[in-house]
Design a protein around this motif. Sequence first.
Motif, short mmCIF file in Angstrom:
data_model
loop_
_atom_site.label_atom_id
_atom_site.label_comp_id
_atom_site.label_asym_id
_atom_site.label_seq_id
_atom_site.Cartn_x
_atom_site.Cartn_y
_atom_site.Cartn_z
N ASN A 53 34.50 -16.86 0.69
CA ASN A 53 33.86 -15.97 1.44
C ASN A 53 32.50 -16.64 2.30
O ASN A 53 31.69 -16.54 1.61
N PRO A 54 32.89 -17.36 3.21
CA PRO A 54 31.72 -18.00 3.74
C PRO A 54 30.62 -17.17 4.38
O PRO A 54 29.34 -17.36 4.38
N LYS A 55 30.79 -15.65 4.81
CA LYS A 55 29.75 -14.96 5.14
C LYS A 55 28.71 -14.70 4.20
O LYS A 55 27.66 -14.29 4.57
N SER A 56 29.07 -14.81 2.69
CA SER A 56 28.31 -14.95 1.65
C SER A 56 27.15 -16.11 1.74
O SER A 56 26.11 -15.91 0.96
N VAL A 57 27.32 -17.18 2.39
CA VAL A 57 26.39 -18.35 2.39
C VAL A 57 25.35 -17.89 3.28
O VAL A 57 24.11 -18.17 2.80
N GLY A 58 25.46 -17.32 4.07
CA GLY A 58 24.35 -16.79 4.90
C GLY A 58 23.78 -17.95 6.10
O GLY A 58 24.82 -18.89 6.32
N CYS A 419 31.43 -18.49 15.26
CA CYS A 419 32.05 -17.38 14.38
C CYS A 419 31.48 -17.27 12.90
O CYS A 419 31.48 -18.28 12.43
N PRO A 420 31.22 -16.30 12.54
CA PRO A 420 30.85 -16.19 10.95
C PRO A 420 31.80 -16.65 10.03
O PRO A 420 31.26 -16.73 9.05
N ASP A 421 33.04 -16.60 10.29
CA ASP A 421 33.83 -16.82 9.48
C ASP A 421 34.18 -18.54 9.33
O ASP A 421 35.13 -18.84 8.29
N VAL A 422 33.47 -19.13 10.01
CA VAL A 422 33.51 -20.80 10.00
C VAL A 422 32.95 -21.20 8.95
O VAL A 422 31.85 -20.83 8.53
N TYR A 439 33.80 -28.44 10.15
CA TYR A 439 33.87 -27.37 10.11
C TYR A 439 35.28 -26.63 10.02
O TYR A 439 35.98 -27.08 10.86
N CYS A 440 35.31 -25.73 9.42
CA CYS A 440 36.90 -25.11 9.19
C CYS A 440 36.93 -23.71 9.85
O CYS A 440 36.29 -22.81 9.26
#
Length: 719
Positions: A53-58, A419-422, A439-440
Amino acid sequence: MLCRRYGTVSDKLFGFLKKPIPISTFNEAKKYGPNSCQEKIYPSESFKDVVSNPKSVGVTPEKSGLFGNPLLTSPKSVLQYWELCRQHCDSLVADLTTRSPSPDTVRLFDDLSNSICYFADCINFLAVNSPGHSMAGATSLVSRNAAEYVEHLNTNVHLYRSIKDTLSDPTIVTHLSDEALLALQLLVHDMEKSGISLAAETRAGYVRDMSEIDRKGMEFVELAQQPADVDYESTPTAMKGLPTRDGKVWVHGSGVDHPMDDVRETSWRAYHRYDAAREQCLLDLLHARAQLATRVGFNSFAERELEHTLAGTPYHVRSFLENLHTELKPFIKVELEHVRHAKAEDVRHVLDHAIYPWCNYYYSNKLRQDFLRTNHEKGRLHLDLLNVGNVLNGINLFCEELLSLSLVPEVPMKGELWCPDVVKLGVHDEEEGLIGYIYCDLYERSGKDVRTALHTITCGTRSQLPVVVISCSFPFLSPDPSFSYHKITLDQVLTLFHEFGHALHAILGRTTFQHTSGTRGPTDFSEIPSSLLENFISHPEVYSKVIQPSLVYSDHHHSYGNTFMFNTPYQALETQSSICHAFLDLELHSRANLTSTMDVSREVLARYSDIQQCEGTAWHHRFTHLYFYGGRYYSYLWSKSVANLIFYNLFYDDPLNKSEGYKLKEFLKKGSSVPYKESLRELIGYDFDEKDMIGAITEPIKLFNDFYLEKRELKWDWW
């Protein structure tokens, strides 16, 4: 070429200039690049949660542009960035063409190559992967300018003379390292491929040809990715619920993985329908390439592209493919019978049990997965539980076990990601510390390039950290924001490991010059590490340790025929398909004055395919690798054979042996700075020939055939 486009599709580089240019703005940009941004290190036990869940990283409070470059923040900044890059390159050209030859020449040339490649390929990447971004228009504009600039550099006589003068001075050559000498020789070769030694008018024609090739190539890719229409009334019942427009259902793929036979057939026939516009565009592309090759002294474009590769000539490629096809014939016959039987069991009401293109992939894959689920002594392969989170975690565990590397999720700066999903990962070596970034960018989105690729931002050398992007287009299968709920198939697991093989090749490279880094080598060499990593995750011991610990591995698998390396069951027909693709690519780029690609396609399929073909279809009109590989698609099979030689000689009995892992690591560090065959011989331990390479592909298939297929009784009583 000064901006080398050898290697994989992903070999086109992008990113911001690493070398300082005499403008304060760029020096400020360099200060905040991805190699220096603030990090947040996560403990290893949270790795799976973070990548799921990359968006949780901020993000950090610091602001920057894409890839941490403040020169990539707006359309205006992109245009300014191009001016800075061009000014810097112009100054290097002026220096190189006015100074006397010296040992420093190779460093200046490498700097020039690095600078223009960084800019040009960064812009190309953004143009095709972030079309909705505010900078899309600007990137498209300057990418064309950069491409033209590159070709003018490649045909700059004064630059060419500077290299030749350096190489012809024995007092200079004696002071050059082997790698420096190789880098200069590669530059000479690339410029001579561009017709640098020809008359001025011919050189100008070369630049025009390249411009036409790029234009027609991208047009072909765009046409090939367009959806196909099917009249609503003629669609199978299962397709009636799909969205319609103008009374038609729009098909965005060949549909070969759909469980219903009529849906697969309808989708495949529609998607691969002959299209006059695609045919003409492809012919225009092939004619431009043939003209370019003739202009610079080659018999064909394929001959030009294969020079200085592992294969060397179209003759050697044809020999390899022809003999591989011959060796596969008995296994294809047996496998085809099993696929036909699977279809007959599945659609008993259908009397036509011929295997068509929409049948082959589906039933081969079904048989493969059924075999893998049921043929383990202890435990079952839970293929339905695979998701991005646990697979990326498995890649991290694999890197730790074999290569003493760890992948650490990091917090990007504000504006760094497109993109925020990266997901941004730092790669750490247990002895050297931080050695690069990955970068994924793994999920599909509107307008994103659908091809899976590894893009190198910064080549790894002794003086700079490498930065790469892994780009996939995995579908979102759930609205849940956590990636853990987005399941992927075993084939997609292999794809991820394949791309991480490219990434490790780029990350571990420790050459003096970026021009000799690993991903800069010819395609049939640079695809070897990616094919090798597919072998690792296909080994049951590795899979059970890093993906599914509940699967108990035992020596029984060895005696039963290597359980069979997950990429071994039902591979004869798939390998035959790759042979057809490779032959078509080679023949289209070897023949002059083509009036139809359809004739070549029919000829190749008639000779090398056992799958029933369909009139009115043109599968190769969707084969975008014809543009991106141009005579080099054979590289997948070639590199797979070499990767198999490496794996079965060094890793099969003990796939996570750190001693052998160290040898592999040292091999990857050399990149392309050592003659390719020499570095492979040192790793494998002996000189190998075509017979060894063919055996490396066919022997695992034979093992599966002998231990399983030949012993499995097919019952046709009910038919």
